[in-house]
Design a protein around this motif. Sequence first.
Motif, PDB file in Angstrom:
ATOM      1  N   LEU A  67       0.823  -1.212   0.000  1.00 29.61           N
ATOM      2  CA  LEU A  67       0.000   0.000   0.000  1.00 29.61           C
ATOM      3  C   LEU A  67       0.857   1.262   0.000  1.00 29.61           C
ATOM      4  N   LEU A  68       1.967   1.217   0.708  1.00 26.69           N
ATOM      5  CA  LEU A  68       2.857   2.377   0.737  1.00 26.69           C
ATOM      6  C   LEU A  68       3.431   2.652  -0.648  1.00 26.69           C
ATOM      7  N   ALA A  69       3.746   1.594  -1.383  1.00 26.03           N
ATOM      8  CA  ALA A  69       4.232   1.779  -2.753  1.00 26.03           C
ATOM      9  C   ALA A  69       3.154   2.389  -3.646  1.00 26.03           C
ATOM     10  N   LEU A  70       1.904   2.001  -3.426  1.00 25.66           N
ATOM     11  CA  LEU A  70       0.805   2.517  -4.253  1.00 25.66           C
ATOM     12  C   LEU A  70       0.530   3.996  -4.002  1.00 25.66           C
ATOM     13  N   ILE A  71       0.677   4.441  -2.758  1.00 24.04           N
ATOM     14  CA  ILE A  71       0.358   5.842  -2.450  1.00 24.04           C
ATOM     15  C   ILE A  71       1.627   6.681  -2.264  1.00 24.04           C
ATOM     16  N   TYR A  72       2.774   6.159  -2.666  1.00 22.69           N
ATOM     17  CA  TYR A  72       4.038   6.839  -2.378  1.00 22.69           C
ATOM     18  C   TYR A  72       4.079   8.247  -2.977  1.00 22.69           C
ATOM     19  N   ARG A  73       3.744   8.378  -4.223  1.00 21.88           N
ATOM     20  CA  ARG A  73       3.864   9.688  -4.889  1.00 21.88           C
ATOM     21  C   ARG A  73       2.956  10.746  -4.246  1.00 21.88           C
ATOM     22  N   PRO A  74       1.636  10.491  -4.115  1.00 20.91           N
ATOM     23  CA  PRO A  74       0.814  11.519  -3.445  1.00 20.91           C
ATOM     24  C   PRO A  74       1.188  11.721  -1.981  1.00 20.91           C
ATOM     25  N   LEU A  75       1.713  10.679  -1.324  1.00 21.14           N
ATOM     26  CA  LEU A  75       2.117  10.829   0.074  1.00 21.14           C
ATOM     27  C   LEU A  75       3.325  11.760   0.187  1.00 21.14           C
ATOM     28  N   VAL A  76       4.243  11.659  -0.758  1.00 20.57           N
ATOM     29  CA  VAL A  76       5.391  12.571  -0.771  1.00 20.57           C
ATOM     30  C   VAL A  76       4.927  14.003  -0.994  1.00 20.57           C
ATOM     31  N   ILE A  77       4.010  14.199  -1.941  1.00 18.62           N
ATOM     32  CA  ILE A  77       3.484  15.541  -2.193  1.00 18.62           C
ATOM     33  C   ILE A  77       2.778  16.083  -0.960  1.00 18.62           C
ATOM     34  N   ASP A  78       2.008  15.226  -0.301  1.00 21.40           N
ATOM     35  CA  ASP A  78       1.280  15.645   0.897  1.00 21.40           C
ATOM     36  C   ASP A  78       2.230  15.995   2.035  1.00 21.40           C
ATOM     37  N   ALA A  79       3.382  15.318   2.093  1.00 20.64           N
ATOM     38  CA  ALA A  79       4.342  15.597   3.163  1.00 20.64           C
ATOM     39  C   ALA A  79       5.036  16.945   2.967  1.00 20.64           C
ATOM     40  N   PHE A  80       5.345  17.298   1.704  1.00 23.97           N
ATOM     41  CA  PHE A  80       6.107  18.512   1.443  1.00 23.97           C
ATOM     42  C   PHE A  80       5.215  19.715   1.113  1.00 23.97           C
ATOM     43  N   ASP A  81       4.063  19.454   0.486  1.00 24.54           N
ATOM     44  CA  ASP A  81       3.179  20.562   0.109  1.00 24.54           C
ATOM     45  C   ASP A  81       1.729  20.079   0.155  1.00 24.54           C
ATOM     46  N   PRO A  82       1.166  19.940   1.369  1.00 20.33           N
ATOM     47  CA  PRO A  82      -0.207  19.420   1.465  1.00 20.33           C
ATOM     48  C   PRO A  82      -1.235  20.319   0.807  1.00 20.33           C
ATOM     49  N   GLY A  83      -0.988  21.617   0.791  1.00 17.85           N
ATOM     50  CA  GLY A  83      -1.934  22.533   0.148  1.00 17.85           C
ATOM     51  C   GLY A  83      -2.058  22.279  -1.337  1.00 17.85           C
ATOM     52  N   PHE A  84      -0.947  21.927  -1.988  1.00 19.65           N
ATOM     53  CA  PHE A  84      -0.978  21.651  -3.423  1.00 19.65           C
ATOM     54  C   PHE A  84      -1.815  20.418  -3.720  1.00 19.65           C
ATOM     55  N   LEU A  85      -1.634  19.353  -2.910  1.00 16.06           N
ATOM     56  CA  LEU A  85      -2.406  18.130  -3.145  1.00 16.06           C
ATOM     57  C   LEU A  85      -3.897  18.373  -2.919  1.00 16.06           C
ATOM     58  N   ARG A  86      -4.240  19.137  -1.875  1.00 15.69           N
ATOM     59  CA  ARG A  86      -5.660  19.432  -1.633  1.00 15.69           C
ATOM     60  C   ARG A  86      -6.242  20.285  -2.754  1.00 15.69           C
ATOM     61  N   ALA A  87      -5.431  21.185  -3.311  1.00  9.72           N
ATOM     62  CA  ALA A  87      -5.911  22.025  -4.410  1.00  9.72           C
ATOM     63  C   ALA A  87      -6.151  21.197  -5.671  1.00  9.72           C
ATOM     64  N   ALA A 133      -6.486  13.774  -1.391  1.00 11.19           N
ATOM     65  CA  ALA A 133      -5.725  14.125  -0.198  1.00 11.19           C
ATOM     66  C   ALA A 133      -6.294  13.441   1.040  1.00 11.19           C
ATOM     67  N   LEU A 134      -7.617  13.436   1.168  1.00  9.24           N
ATOM     68  CA  LEU A 134      -8.246  12.782   2.312  1.00  9.24           C
ATOM     69  C   LEU A 134      -8.017  11.281   2.287  1.00  9.24           C
ATOM     70  N   LEU A 135      -8.108  10.678   1.093  1.00  6.56           N
ATOM     71  CA  LEU A 135      -7.903   9.230   0.969  1.00  6.56           C
ATOM     72  C   LEU A 135      -6.470   8.850   1.334  1.00  6.56           C
ATOM     73  N   VAL A 136      -5.501   9.612   0.832  1.00  6.40           N
ATOM     74  CA  VAL A 136      -4.101   9.321   1.123  1.00  6.40           C
ATOM     75  C   VAL A 136      -3.835   9.458   2.618  1.00  6.40           C
ATOM     76  N   HIS A 137      -4.354  10.524   3.224  1.00 10.78           N
ATOM     77  CA  HIS A 137      -4.156  10.724   4.655  1.00 10.78           C
ATOM     78  C   HIS A 137      -4.799   9.594   5.465  1.00 10.78           C
ATOM     79  N   GLY A 138      -5.993   9.173   5.041  1.00 13.72           N
ATOM     80  CA  GLY A 138      -6.679   8.082   5.734  1.00 13.72           C
ATOM     81  C   GLY A 138      -5.924   6.771   5.629  1.00 13.72           C
ATOM     82  N   ILE A 139      -5.439   6.433   4.422  1.00 17.38           N
ATOM     83  CA  ILE A 139      -4.679   5.194   4.241  1.00 17.38           C
ATOM     84  C   ILE A 139      -3.396   5.239   5.067  1.00 17.38           C
TER      85      ILE A 139
END
Length: 288
Positions: free
Chosen positions: A151-171, A177-183
């Motif tokens: 699962l970490l491999a599947l969400i790795y890219r959006p998780l990296v974006i969420d870690a460094f720039d969460p506002g961009f992923l939410r935009a 963004a909610l799904l990645v955070h929940g997983i």
Amino acid sequence: MAMLHPFIEFGFMRRALVACMALSLSATPLGVFLLLRRMSLVGDALSHAVLPGAAIGYLISGLSLVAMGVGGIIAGLSVALLSGAVSRYTPLKEDASFAGFYLGSLALGVTLVSLRGSSVDLLHVLFGSLLAVDNPSLLLVSSIAAVSLLLLALIYRPLVIDAFDPGFLRAQNRWTALLVHGIFLILVVTNLVAGFQVLGTLMCVGLMMLPAAAARFWGRGLPGMIASAMILALIASLSGLIASFYLSLPAGPAVVLSAAMLFFISILVGPRGGIFRLRPFSVGKEKV
């Protein structure tokens, strides 16, 4: 060969080593992302939050891995969701919300275990029994580790974006963004439950966070940090179990203490920011 003798000779040492290796490979990458998201203390809070659910499973079914694991996952996710809701709809910050819920959860869990069990049962729940890991426990921990890595491999890219720039992923996509955070929270809780089966509720977060923090001084970039955290966790697991065997130390605390020693060594001599790291000296403007 003397260091490998305990694992060659005794099956319980082999099972303990495999369980720690599985946790090292799955939990430490999550610890790195918790550090990047400035949520390192959330891992500690969630490790205590699983205790009431595990205690209820213990009251219902005794020391049943399935019942305690399911109860721990439900309790941990409930605390995570409630803390997030409180921080969102009230002026209370998320760290204060987590602190309130996890302290209450820890007290409730200890009380529930004490109602039925003895002091030995309470110590087993709080500190685990690494050398008593049996085949069903090992299968559960290994399965959680394998699913977590997938699962970490599947969400790795959006998780990296969420870690460094969460506002961009939410935009880009609020629901993504909610799904990645929940997983991500589900993975943290399930790995803490796996660690709870092995190291106990007070020790399980150590193998998740200490190698991740130490990796900051060794790895270059995020992939390097994740790889360094895994290697440091594997070294801590092996050295801790060897120390516990030859020095008659409790196995779980010995593993976490080894991880803590690697953390302090990294602070002192880590090549990427350590206090006493070796620096190239220069002659004029040329480095030697």
